[in-house]
Design a protein around this motif. Sequence first.
Motif, PDB file in Angstrom:
ATOM      1  N   ILE A  81     -15.348 -22.621 -94.024  1.00 17.38           N
ATOM      2  CA  ILE A  81     -14.647 -23.788 -93.158  1.00 17.38           C
ATOM      3  C   ILE A  81     -14.558 -25.278 -93.573  1.00 17.38           C
ATOM      4  O   ILE A  81     -13.555 -26.254 -93.550  1.00 17.38           O
ATOM      5  CB  ILE A  81     -15.402 -23.735 -91.797  1.00 17.38           C
ATOM      6  CG1 ILE A  81     -14.302 -24.534 -90.532  1.00 17.38           C
ATOM      7  CG2 ILE A  81     -16.689 -24.414 -91.881  1.00 17.38           C
ATOM      8  CD1 ILE A  81     -14.862 -24.623 -89.105  1.00 17.38           C
ATOM      9  N   THR A  82     -15.697 -25.655 -94.278  1.00 19.23           N
ATOM     10  CA  THR A  82     -15.848 -26.912 -94.968  1.00 19.23           C
ATOM     11  C   THR A  82     -14.754 -27.073 -96.287  1.00 19.23           C
ATOM     12  O   THR A  82     -14.224 -28.165 -96.505  1.00 19.23           O
ATOM     13  CB  THR A  82     -17.289 -27.518 -95.281  1.00 19.23           C
ATOM     14  OG1 THR A  82     -17.728 -26.383 -96.236  1.00 19.23           O
ATOM     15  CG2 THR A  82     -17.996 -27.543 -94.140  1.00 19.23           C
ATOM     16  N   ASP A  83     -14.716 -26.100 -97.029  1.00 15.18           N
ATOM     17  CA  ASP A  83     -14.174 -26.057 -98.227  1.00 15.18           C
ATOM     18  C   ASP A  83     -12.527 -26.021 -98.103  1.00 15.18           C
ATOM     19  O   ASP A  83     -11.631 -26.321 -98.824  1.00 15.18           O
ATOM     20  CB  ASP A  83     -14.548 -24.959 -99.230  1.00 15.18           C
ATOM     21  CG  ASP A  83     -15.229 -25.885-100.441  1.00 15.18           C
ATOM     22  OD1 ASP A  83     -15.738 -26.866-100.137  1.00 15.18           O
ATOM     23  OD2 ASP A  83     -15.248 -25.272-101.744  1.00 15.18           O
ATOM     24  N   THR A  84     -12.245 -25.508 -97.058  1.00 13.77           N
ATOM     25  CA  THR A  84     -10.762 -25.324 -96.583  1.00 13.77           C
ATOM     26  C   THR A  84     -10.244 -26.408 -95.660  1.00 13.77           C
ATOM     27  O   THR A  84      -9.139 -26.711 -95.343  1.00 13.77           O
ATOM     28  CB  THR A  84     -10.446 -24.016 -95.808  1.00 13.77           C
ATOM     29  OG1 THR A  84     -11.117 -23.936 -94.682  1.00 13.77           O
ATOM     30  CG2 THR A  84     -10.717 -23.041 -96.877  1.00 13.77           C
ATOM     31  N   GLY A  85     -11.152 -27.328 -95.216  1.00 17.25           N
ATOM     32  CA  GLY A  85     -11.019 -28.249 -94.383  1.00 17.25           C
ATOM     33  C   GLY A  85     -10.519 -27.756 -92.761  1.00 17.25           C
ATOM     34  O   GLY A  85      -9.509 -28.206 -92.505  1.00 17.25           O
ATOM     35  N   ARG A  86     -11.239 -26.817 -92.318  1.00 12.92           N
ATOM     36  CA  ARG A  86     -11.052 -26.233 -91.046  1.00 12.92           C
ATOM     37  C   ARG A  86      -9.776 -25.284 -91.370  1.00 12.92           C
ATOM     38  O   ARG A  86      -8.886 -25.273 -90.386  1.00 12.92           O
ATOM     39  CB  ARG A  86     -11.020 -27.235 -89.988  1.00 12.92           C
ATOM     40  CG  ARG A  86     -12.407 -28.019 -89.696  1.00 12.92           C
ATOM     41  CD  ARG A  86     -12.310 -29.089 -88.483  1.00 12.92           C
ATOM     42  NE  ARG A  86     -12.017 -30.331 -89.226  1.00 12.92           N
ATOM     43  CZ  ARG A  86     -11.841 -31.456 -88.612  1.00 12.92           C
ATOM     44  NH1 ARG A  86     -12.066 -31.471 -87.308  1.00 12.92           N
ATOM     45  NH2 ARG A  86     -11.809 -32.777 -89.446  1.00 12.92           N
ATOM     46  N   PHE A  87      -9.633 -24.900 -92.511  1.00 13.39           N
ATOM     47  CA  PHE A  87      -8.437 -23.978 -92.723  1.00 13.39           C
ATOM     48  C   PHE A  87      -7.062 -24.616 -92.730  1.00 13.39           C
ATOM     49  O   PHE A  87      -6.154 -24.123 -92.501  1.00 13.39           O
ATOM     50  CB  PHE A  87      -8.297 -22.738 -91.678  1.00 13.39           C
ATOM     51  CG  PHE A  87      -9.652 -21.886 -91.557  1.00 13.39           C
ATOM     52  CD1 PHE A  87     -10.220 -20.899 -92.633  1.00 13.39           C
ATOM     53  CD2 PHE A  87     -10.324 -22.079 -90.339  1.00 13.39           C
ATOM     54  CE1 PHE A  87     -11.242 -20.461 -92.478  1.00 13.39           C
ATOM     55  CE2 PHE A  87     -11.816 -21.300 -90.383  1.00 13.39           C
ATOM     56  CZ  PHE A  87     -11.905 -20.602 -91.139  1.00 13.39           C
ATOM     57  N   GLN A  88      -7.176 -25.937 -92.893  1.00 13.18           N
ATOM     58  CA  GLN A  88      -5.771 -26.928 -92.919  1.00 13.18           C
ATOM     59  C   GLN A  88      -5.547 -27.140 -94.452  1.00 13.18           C
ATOM     60  O   GLN A  88      -4.235 -27.500 -94.580  1.00 13.18           O
ATOM     61  CB  GLN A  88      -6.055 -28.113 -92.094  1.00 13.18           C
ATOM     62  CG  GLN A  88      -6.125 -27.565 -90.561  1.00 13.18           C
ATOM     63  CD  GLN A  88      -6.707 -28.955 -89.924  1.00 13.18           C
ATOM     64  OE1 GLN A  88      -6.162 -30.058 -89.814  1.00 13.18           O
ATOM     65  NE2 GLN A  88      -7.455 -28.957 -88.822  1.00 13.18           N
ATOM     66  N   GLN A  89      -6.346 -26.972 -95.400  1.00 13.91           N
ATOM     67  CA  GLN A  89      -5.901 -27.541 -96.348  1.00 13.91           C
ATOM     68  C   GLN A  89      -5.142 -26.429 -97.216  1.00 13.91           C
ATOM     69  O   GLN A  89      -5.287 -25.187 -97.041  1.00 13.91           O
ATOM     70  CB  GLN A  89      -7.072 -27.906 -97.435  1.00 13.91           C
ATOM     71  CG  GLN A  89      -7.900 -29.090 -96.926  1.00 13.91           C
ATOM     72  CD  GLN A  89      -9.120 -29.413 -97.614  1.00 13.91           C
ATOM     73  OE1 GLN A  89      -9.934 -30.588 -97.028  1.00 13.91           O
ATOM     74  NE2 GLN A  89      -9.634 -28.547 -98.668  1.00 13.91           N
ATOM     75  N   VAL A  90      -4.421 -26.918 -98.497  1.00 16.41           N
ATOM     76  CA  VAL A  90      -3.613 -25.992 -99.193  1.00 16.41           C
ATOM     77  C   VAL A  90      -4.413 -24.846 -99.943  1.00 16.41           C
ATOM     78  O   VAL A  90      -3.851 -23.651-100.550  1.00 16.41           O
ATOM     79  CB  VAL A  90      -2.759 -26.656-100.321  1.00 16.41           C
ATOM     80  CG1 VAL A  90      -1.602 -27.647 -99.380  1.00 16.41           C
ATOM     81  CG2 VAL A  90      -3.520 -27.583-101.179  1.00 16.41           C
ATOM     82  N   ASN A  91      -5.481 -24.978 -99.923  1.00 20.08           N
ATOM     83  CA  ASN A  91      -6.374 -23.986-100.833  1.00 20.08           C
ATOM     84  C   ASN A  91      -6.671 -22.772 -99.675  1.00 20.08           C
ATOM     85  O   ASN A  91      -7.390 -21.545-100.020  1.00 20.08           O
ATOM     86  CB  ASN A  91      -7.628 -24.346-101.404  1.00 20.08           C
ATOM     87  CG  ASN A  91      -8.618 -24.906-100.336  1.00 20.08           C
ATOM     88  OD1 ASN A  91      -8.221 -25.590 -99.416  1.00 20.08           O
ATOM     89  ND2 ASN A  91     -10.022 -24.834-100.446  1.00 20.08           N
ATOM     90  N   ASN A 110      -5.564 -30.207-105.279  1.00 16.96           N
ATOM     91  CA  ASN A 110      -5.319 -31.152-104.137  1.00 16.96           C
ATOM     92  C   ASN A 110      -6.555 -31.646-103.586  1.00 16.96           C
ATOM     93  O   ASN A 110      -6.343 -32.588-102.626  1.00 16.96           O
ATOM     94  CB  ASN A 110      -4.473 -30.467-103.100  1.00 16.96           C
ATOM     95  CG  ASN A 110      -3.308 -29.882-103.733  1.00 16.96           C
ATOM     96  OD1 ASN A 110      -3.114 -28.382-103.740  1.00 16.96           O
ATOM     97  ND2 ASN A 110      -2.294 -30.737-104.040  1.00 16.96           N
ATOM     98  N   ALA A 111      -7.461 -31.700-104.000  1.00 20.94           N
ATOM     99  CA  ALA A 111      -8.942 -32.386-103.838  1.00 20.94           C
ATOM    100  C   ALA A 111      -9.897 -32.372-104.738  1.00 20.94           C
ATOM    101  O   ALA A 111     -10.231 -31.450-105.317  1.00 20.94           O
ATOM    102  CB  ALA A 111      -9.578 -31.691-102.605  1.00 20.94           C
ATOM    103  N   ALA A 112      -9.893 -33.774-105.336  1.00 19.31           N
ATOM    104  CA  ALA A 112     -10.614 -33.917-106.723  1.00 19.31           C
ATOM    105  C   ALA A 112     -11.375 -35.429-106.528  1.00 19.31           C
ATOM    106  O   ALA A 112     -11.254 -36.198-105.581  1.00 19.31           O
ATOM    107  CB  ALA A 112      -9.982 -34.190-107.861  1.00 19.31           C
ATOM    108  N   GLY A 113     -12.204 -35.486-107.448  1.00 16.31           N
ATOM    109  CA  GLY A 113     -13.166 -36.935-107.352  1.00 16.31           C
ATOM    110  C   GLY A 113     -13.508 -37.135-108.769  1.00 16.31           C
ATOM    111  O   GLY A 113     -13.376 -36.470-109.932  1.00 16.31           O
ATOM    112  N   CYS A 114     -13.714 -38.357-108.826  1.00 15.75           N
ATOM    113  CA  CYS A 114     -14.362 -38.920-110.345  1.00 15.75           C
ATOM    114  C   CYS A 114     -15.308 -40.477-110.061  1.00 15.75           C
ATOM    115  O   CYS A 114     -15.332 -40.654-108.993  1.00 15.75           O
ATOM    116  CB  CYS A 114     -13.192 -39.196-111.310  1.00 15.75           C
ATOM    117  SG  CYS A 114     -12.189 -40.408-110.690  1.00 15.75           S
TER     118      CYS A 114
END
Length: 328
Positions: free
Chosen positions: A164-174, A300-304
């Motif tokens: 649920i956290t890695d999909t953003g509550r099933f709303q993200q494109v992954n 679609n979700a990254a950081g640096c």
Amino acid sequence: MNLSKSDINKISEISKIIKQSKTFFIAGHIKPDGDSIGSALALASVLNRRGKKACVYSVDEIPKFVKFLKGSNKIKKAVKKTDKFDCAIILESVNFSRTGGIITPSQTKKIINIDHHLTYTDFGNVNYIVPSSSSTAELVLNIFEYMKIKLLKHEAECLYTGIITDTGRFQQVNTTPNSHIASAKLMECGVDVNKVYKEIYEKGSINALKLQGLALYGIKTILNNKVSYILLTKDIFKKTSTSEGDSEGVVNYTLRIDGVIVGCVFKEVDGKTTKVSFRSIRNFDLLKVVREFGGGGHKNAAGCTINAGIKEAVKIVEDVLRKKLKIK
């Protein structure tokens, strides 16, 4: 399970190593998230139930929102240099050192590398890497199913938290069909989805809400309104008596502005260091941006981390995005 022959072979190898090993070191990446902690806790619980000796380690403090998970209070920060393990299970880390240097490869006989990121290295004896998976938790569930292990409720909650956290509550494109299928299986193990949701998303402090309010009030757009960004300075954290962990999820608001392609949150570490979190719409690949700064993550979700002050970091990122978005 609907797995490729290659994945089944890797899971089979993992199963053999697990059966042959007695002591386990389990860790995810530095600055852990719900997926790395949830997956690690589920693994440790299952292995300990099977008569193994397994412990989860995290060099950094775990997020507040995962502290409701059973076993989170038993996570350790360090091991002795003389400690040895039969197996190290490393979760969603681009390399072995991404765990924060808690142990060295010489301290373990076998290494199992489980990851779902596009950026990875094959540093394990077995490398179970599936970039199309929404989360590491899904991959861990595949291993348990292959080994015919029936999960207890709290173990299922750990994996559900990862999904649920890695999909953003099933709303993200992954989010994929398998994300929902895996979640349904975990619900059959007794997961109370409403309870988990409230623990993760509706138990913040009043100070965290004030931080969010200040962050959103200061949101700006640049590059013909194609990019939005939020600045989280040390002064904002000080004014609201909050820490970096209280800003979890703020970046997701950056894409709510109509026409925005890329959203960013800049977090001031010090006068010469800035952390940047990115989100983008489906067709824009952020990895092409963050790799220029040694970062990583997903399309679609990254950081640096940028070695510059927060204002300079904004200019640096703006210049890169101008080129990537082909804006004159």
